[in-house]
Design a protein around this motif. Structure first.
Motif, short mmCIF file in Angstrom:
data_model
loop_
_atom_site.label_atom_id
_atom_site.label_comp_id
_atom_site.label_asym_id
_atom_site.label_seq_id
_atom_site.Cartn_x
_atom_site.Cartn_y
_atom_site.Cartn_z
N ARG A 1 -95.75 43.59 -11.99
CA ARG A 1 -95.18 43.96 -13.29
C ARG A 1 -94.06 42.98 -13.63
O ARG A 1 -93.37 42.50 -12.75
CB ARG A 1 -94.63 45.38 -13.26
N CYS A 2 -93.89 42.72 -14.92
CA CYS A 2 -92.88 41.76 -15.33
C CYS A 2 -91.91 42.37 -16.34
O CYS A 2 -92.00 43.55 -16.67
CB CYS A 2 -93.55 40.53 -15.94
N HIS B 1 -91.85 41.91 -19.44
CA HIS B 1 -92.55 42.25 -20.68
C HIS B 1 -93.44 43.47 -20.54
O HIS B 1 -93.56 44.27 -21.47
CB HIS B 1 -93.41 41.06 -21.15
N TYR B 2 -94.12 43.59 -19.41
CA TYR B 2 -95.05 44.69 -19.16
C TYR B 2 -94.64 45.35 -17.84
O TYR B 2 -94.88 44.79 -16.77
CB TYR B 2 -96.49 44.18 -19.07
N HIS B 3 -94.04 46.52 -17.90
CA HIS B 3 -93.49 47.13 -16.70
C HIS B 3 -93.77 48.63 -16.58
O HIS B 3 -93.06 49.35 -15.90
CB HIS B 3 -91.99 46.86 -16.62
N GLU B 4 -94.81 49.09 -17.27
CA GLU B 4 -95.22 50.48 -17.13
C GLU B 4 -96.04 50.63 -15.84
O GLU B 4 -96.47 49.65 -15.23
CB GLU B 4 -96.04 50.93 -18.34
N GLU B 5 -96.31 51.86 -15.44
CA GLU B 5 -97.01 52.14 -14.19
C GLU B 5 -98.34 51.41 -14.07
O GLU B 5 -98.68 50.87 -13.00
CB GLU B 5 -97.24 53.65 -14.05
N ASN B 6 -99.12 51.35 -15.15
CA ASN B 6 -100.45 50.73 -15.10
C ASN B 6 -100.46 49.23 -15.38
O ASN B 6 -101.53 48.63 -15.40
CB ASN B 6 -101.38 51.44 -16.09
N ASP B 7 -99.33 48.61 -15.58
CA ASP B 7 -99.27 47.18 -15.91
C ASP B 7 -99.32 46.33 -14.64
O ASP B 7 -98.35 45.66 -14.28
CB ASP B 7 -98.00 46.88 -16.71
N VAL B 8 -100.45 46.34 -13.96
CA VAL B 8 -100.58 45.61 -12.71
C VAL B 8 -101.70 44.56 -12.74
O VAL B 8 -102.03 43.97 -11.72
CB VAL B 8 -100.79 46.57 -11.51
N ALA B 9 -102.29 44.32 -13.90
CA ALA B 9 -103.35 43.32 -14.03
C ALA B 9 -102.73 41.97 -14.40
O ALA B 9 -102.07 41.83 -15.41
CB ALA B 9 -104.35 43.73 -15.11
N CYS B 10 -102.93 40.99 -13.54
CA CYS B 10 -102.38 39.65 -13.75
C CYS B 10 -103.49 38.74 -14.27
O CYS B 10 -104.64 38.87 -13.89
CB CYS B 10 -101.81 39.12 -12.45
N LEU B 11 -103.13 37.80 -15.12
CA LEU B 11 -104.11 36.96 -15.82
C LEU B 11 -104.09 35.52 -15.31
O LEU B 11 -103.03 34.96 -15.09
CB LEU B 11 -103.80 36.97 -17.32
N LYS B 12 -105.26 34.95 -15.17
CA LYS B 12 -105.38 33.57 -14.69
C LYS B 12 -105.44 32.61 -15.86
O LYS B 12 -106.17 32.80 -16.82
CB LYS B 12 -106.65 33.42 -13.85
N ARG B 13 -104.68 31.56 -15.78
CA ARG B 13 -104.62 30.51 -16.80
C ARG B 13 -105.80 29.56 -16.59
O ARG B 13 -106.06 29.11 -15.47
CB ARG B 13 -103.29 29.78 -16.67
N TYR C 1 -100.54 34.72 -13.82
CA TYR C 1 -99.27 35.13 -14.42
C TYR C 1 -99.31 36.62 -14.70
O TYR C 1 -100.36 37.18 -15.01
CB TYR C 1 -99.01 34.37 -15.73
N ALA C 2 -98.14 37.25 -14.62
CA ALA C 2 -98.04 38.67 -14.91
C ALA C 2 -98.49 38.97 -16.33
O ALA C 2 -99.10 40.00 -16.60
CB ALA C 2 -96.61 39.16 -14.69
N CYS C 3 -98.22 38.06 -17.26
CA CYS C 3 -98.67 38.22 -18.65
C CYS C 3 -98.61 36.87 -19.36
O CYS C 3 -98.04 35.91 -18.87
CB CYS C 3 -97.83 39.27 -19.39
N TYR C 4 -99.19 36.84 -20.54
CA TYR C 4 -99.21 35.60 -21.32
C TYR C 4 -97.82 35.21 -21.80
O TYR C 4 -97.51 34.03 -21.96
CB TYR C 4 -100.19 35.71 -22.49
N LEU C 5 -96.95 36.19 -22.04
CA LEU C 5 -95.58 35.88 -22.47
C LEU C 5 -94.79 35.18 -21.35
O LEU C 5 -94.03 34.24 -21.61
CB LEU C 5 -94.87 37.16 -22.91
N CYS C 6 -94.97 35.64 -20.12
CA CYS C 6 -94.32 34.98 -18.98
C CYS C 6 -94.83 33.55 -18.85
O CYS C 6 -94.07 32.62 -18.61
CB CYS C 6 -94.61 35.74 -17.69
N HIS C 7 -96.15 33.38 -19.00
CA HIS C 7 -96.72 32.04 -18.92
C HIS C 7 -96.12 31.12 -19.97
O HIS C 7 -95.65 30.02 -19.66
CB HIS C 7 -98.24 32.09 -19.10
#
Length: 68
Positions: free
Chosen positions: A14-15, A17-29, A36-42
């Motif tokens: 979780r980052c 930007h996204y830090h709720e209980e279910n926000d555990v899906a990380c995205l590959k660039r 990355y934890a999310c596109y905003l972090c990237h």
């Protein structure tokens, strides 16, 4: 264990930007192949915009179990 990049990430991906209980899906660039934890972090960390990987290239990583 796969490395998850992001801003203020916890041990389950979780980052800031996204830090709720279910926000555990990380995205590959697509271009650099980094998770990355999310596109905003990237976009805040890199000098190029986020573009997701192809669906055949394990684009999502679970922050809890680290399986693709």
């Amino acid at each position: 264990m796969a490395l998850i990049n992001g801003i203020d990430i916890d041990n389950q991906g979780r980052c800031v930007h996204y830090h709720e209980e279910n926000d555990v899906a990380c995205l590959k660039r697509a271009q650099c192949g980094e998770y990355y934890a999310c596109y905003l972090c990237h976009d805040a960390s890199e000098n190029h915009h986020f573009l997701a990987s192809d669906k055949n290239d394990s684009p999502v990583l679970c922050g809890v179990c680290r399986h693709k």
